[in-house]
Design an enzyme around this catalytic site. Structure first.
Site, PDB file in Angstrom:
ATOM      1  N   SER A   8      47.080 -18.132  16.327  1.00 59.98           N
ATOM      2  CA  SER A   8      47.505 -16.968  17.103  1.00 59.98           C
ATOM      3  C   SER A   8      48.624 -17.375  18.048  1.00 59.98           C
ATOM      4  O   SER A   8      48.426 -18.195  18.949  1.00 59.98           O
ATOM      5  CB  SER A   8      46.326 -16.420  17.910  1.00 59.98           C
ATOM      6  OG  SER A   8      46.839 -15.532  18.890  1.00 59.98           O
ATOM      7  N   HIS A  33      49.095 -15.324  13.051  1.00 61.53           N
ATOM      8  CA  HIS A  33      48.322 -14.204  13.595  1.00 61.53           C
ATOM      9  C   HIS A  33      49.050 -13.680  14.829  1.00 61.53           C
ATOM     10  O   HIS A  33      49.291 -14.418  15.786  1.00 61.53           O
ATOM     11  CB  HIS A  33      46.912 -14.674  13.953  1.00 61.53           C
ATOM     12  CG  HIS A  33      46.002 -13.589  14.444  1.00 61.53           C
ATOM     13  ND1 HIS A  33      45.309 -12.749  13.601  1.00 61.53           N
ATOM     14  CD2 HIS A  33      45.682 -13.188  15.698  1.00 61.53           C
ATOM     15  CE1 HIS A  33      44.596 -11.891  14.313  1.00 61.53           C
ATOM     16  NE2 HIS A  33      44.807 -12.133  15.600  1.00 61.53           N
ATOM     17  N   ASP A  35      49.144 -10.875  17.891  1.00 63.10           N
ATOM     18  CA  ASP A  35      48.297  -9.978  18.672  1.00 63.10           C
ATOM     19  C   ASP A  35      49.129  -8.967  19.441  1.00 63.10           C
ATOM     20  O   ASP A  35      49.830  -9.327  20.375  1.00 63.10           O
ATOM     21  CB  ASP A  35      47.454 -10.805  19.655  1.00 63.10           C
ATOM     22  CG  ASP A  35      46.411 -11.634  18.934  1.00 63.10           C
ATOM     23  OD1 ASP A  35      45.562 -11.042  18.242  1.00 63.10           O
ATOM     24  OD2 ASP A  35      46.463 -12.879  19.045  1.00 63.10           O
ATOM     25  N   MET A  37      49.069  -5.874  21.926  1.00 67.65           N
ATOM     26  CA  MET A  37      48.203  -5.209  22.922  1.00 67.65           C
ATOM     27  C   MET A  37      49.012  -4.196  23.722  1.00 67.65           C
ATOM     28  O   MET A  37      50.117  -4.509  24.173  1.00 67.65           O
ATOM     29  CB  MET A  37      47.640  -6.250  23.886  1.00 67.65           C
ATOM     30  CG  MET A  37      46.915  -7.394  23.203  1.00 67.65           C
ATOM     31  SD  MET A  37      46.358  -8.575  24.422  1.00 67.65           S
ATOM     32  CE  MET A  37      45.686  -9.863  23.356  1.00 67.65           C
ATOM     33  N   HIS A  66      47.528  -8.046  14.243  1.00 71.55           N
ATOM     34  CA  HIS A  66      46.288  -7.499  14.811  1.00 71.55           C
ATOM     35  C   HIS A  66      46.663  -6.479  15.872  1.00 71.55           C
ATOM     36  O   HIS A  66      47.076  -6.834  16.970  1.00 71.55           O
ATOM     37  CB  HIS A  66      45.492  -8.683  15.394  1.00 71.55           C
ATOM     38  CG  HIS A  66      44.229  -8.297  16.091  1.00 71.55           C
ATOM     39  ND1 HIS A  66      43.505  -9.196  16.853  1.00 71.55           N
ATOM     40  CD2 HIS A  66      43.544  -7.125  16.138  1.00 71.55           C
ATOM     41  CE1 HIS A  66      42.440  -8.587  17.345  1.00 71.55           C
ATOM     42  NE2 HIS A  66      42.444  -7.347  16.934  1.00 71.55           N
ATOM     43  N   MET A  68      45.900  -4.138  18.648  1.00 71.28           N
ATOM     44  CA  MET A  68      44.928  -3.732  19.671  1.00 71.28           C
ATOM     45  C   MET A  68      45.575  -2.607  20.463  1.00 71.28           C
ATOM     46  O   MET A  68      45.930  -2.747  21.632  1.00 71.28           O
ATOM     47  CB  MET A  68      44.585  -4.928  20.566  1.00 71.28           C
ATOM     48  CG  MET A  68      43.648  -5.916  19.896  1.00 71.28           C
ATOM     49  SD  MET A  68      43.659  -7.516  20.693  1.00 71.28           S
ATOM     50  CE  MET A  68      45.007  -8.283  19.820  1.00 71.28           C
ATOM     51  N   MET A 137      35.692  -9.669  15.648  1.00 73.25           N
ATOM     52  CA  MET A 137      36.033 -10.222  16.961  1.00 73.25           C
ATOM     53  C   MET A 137      34.853 -11.044  17.484  1.00 73.25           C
ATOM     54  O   MET A 137      33.737 -10.540  17.587  1.00 73.25           O
ATOM     55  CB  MET A 137      36.358  -9.108  17.962  1.00 73.25           C
ATOM     56  CG  MET A 137      37.656  -8.361  17.701  1.00 73.25           C
ATOM     57  SD  MET A 137      39.105  -9.406  17.441  1.00 73.25           S
ATOM     58  CE  MET A 137      39.203 -10.298  18.998  1.00 73.25           C
ATOM     59  N   ASP A 175      38.001 -14.023  14.949  1.00 69.64           N
ATOM     60  CA  ASP A 175      39.040 -14.142  15.976  1.00 69.64           C
ATOM     61  C   ASP A 175      38.439 -14.230  17.374  1.00 69.64           C
ATOM     62  O   ASP A 175      37.765 -13.302  17.819  1.00 69.64           O
ATOM     63  CB  ASP A 175      39.941 -12.887  15.873  1.00 69.64           C
ATOM     64  CG  ASP A 175      41.156 -12.941  16.774  1.00 69.64           C
ATOM     65  OD1 ASP A 175      41.392 -13.974  17.406  1.00 69.64           O
ATOM     66  OD2 ASP A 175      41.875 -11.922  16.823  1.00 69.64           O
TER      67      ASP A 175
END
Ligand code: DX5
Ligand code: ZN
Length: 216
Positions: A8, A33, A35, A37, A66, A68, A137, A175
Site C-alpha cells: 500500500s 494497492h 488507498d 479516502m 481501494h 474508501m 478489512m 488489508d
C-alpha cells in the site's frame, strides 16, 4: 492458493514516490494497492485521480484501487482512465452493489467488494459469484499503521467456504495491520492477496520484506 502481496503506497514517501514505485516494480510484489479516502466515508483524506494517473505512468504492475469514498459509482470511468486495473468498492458505500459491479466490469476492470470489520461475510452470498475479489478489512479503514483485528482469520475461513459453495472464482484479499506475525496464518486460512503498508515501507529493506511476506 496464490500468495500475492500488494504494497500500500499510503505508507510510501510521497516526497519521493518515484523511488518507492521503482522499488515495488523491481520487487516480488504482485500489485500496487492505492488507498483513496474522501474524508466522508472514512475520517481521513489521502489522494485522488491525478496521483493515481501519475503512479500509473511509472508502475509496471497492476493498480489495485481501494475506494474508501461515498458514491463510488460516480467515478468508475475516471478511475479506469487513470489506470486502475482492479476497482474495490465498499459494501457499506453501495446501495446498488450489483449494478456497480456490472458497471466496473463494463468499464473493463476487475471488480472487488470490500467489507468493513463489522460487516458479515454472509451478506455476500448473492453477489460473490459476480466479483473477482473480496477485500476483507482487518482494521477499520482510514489509516495506515493500525493493529490487526484477530477475528479476521474466522472471517476469511467463512468467506472461503462461501466462495466454494457458490462456485465463485473470487480471490480473498486482506488489508490492515499485515506483518510477518500474521501473514502465514492469513494465507493458511485462505487469503490470496495481502496488502501491507507500514510493515513494508517502514522496514530497512522493503523489497526483502515483500519477499518475506510472500514466502510466509
Ligand atoms: C487502511 C488502508 C490500508 C492501509 C494499510 O484504511 O485501506 O490499505 O494502507 O496499512 P497498514 O499495512 O499500515 O495497516
Ligand atoms: Zn486499502
Amino acid at each position: 492458493m496464490s500468495k500475492m502481496v500488494a504494497p500500500s503506497l499510503l505508507a510510501a514517501d510521497f516526497s519521493n514516490l518515484a523511488k518507492d514505485i521503482d522499488m515495488v516494480n523491481r520487487s516480488d510484489a504482485d500489485w500496487f494497492h492505492l488507498d483513496i479516502m474522501d474524508g466522508v466515508f472514512v475520517p481521513n483524506i489521502s489522494f485522488g485521480l491525478p496521483v493515481v494517473e501519475a503512479i500509473n505512468k511509472l508502475a509496471r504492475k497492476p493498480l489495485d484501487v481501494h475506494l474508501m469514498i461515498v458514491s463510488p459509482e460516480k467515478y468508475i470511468g475516471a478511475f479506469k482512465k487513470a489506470g486502475a486495473h482492479l476497482l474495490n468498492v465498499h459494501y457499506e458505500a453501495c446501495t446498488h452493489l450489483h449494478r456497480t459491479i456490472e458497471e466496473i466490469h463494463q468499464a473493463g476492470m476487475k471488480a472487488g467488494v470490500t467489507l468493513n470489520p463489522h460487516t458479515s461475510v454472509t451478506l455476500l452470498e448473492d453477489i460473490v459469484d459476480m466479483v473477482d475479489l473480496v477485500l476483507i478489512m482487518s482494521v477499520n479503514p482510514g489509516f495506515g499503521g493500525q493493529t490487526f483485528i484477530e477475528n479476521t482469520y474466522t472471517r476469511i475461513e467463512k468467506l472461503k467456504n462461501l466462495i466454494q459453495k457458490r462456485n465463485s472464482n473470487a480471490l480473498i484479499e486482506v488489508d490492515g495491520g499485515v506483518t510477518d506475525k500474521n501473514a502465514g496464518k492469513l494465507y493458511n486460512c485462505g487469503a490470496d492477496v495481502l496488502v501491507s503498508g507500514s510493515f513494508i515501507f517502514k522496514s530497512d529493506d522493503p523489497a526483502g520484506t515483500i519477499r518475506q511476506l510472500k514466502t510466509s
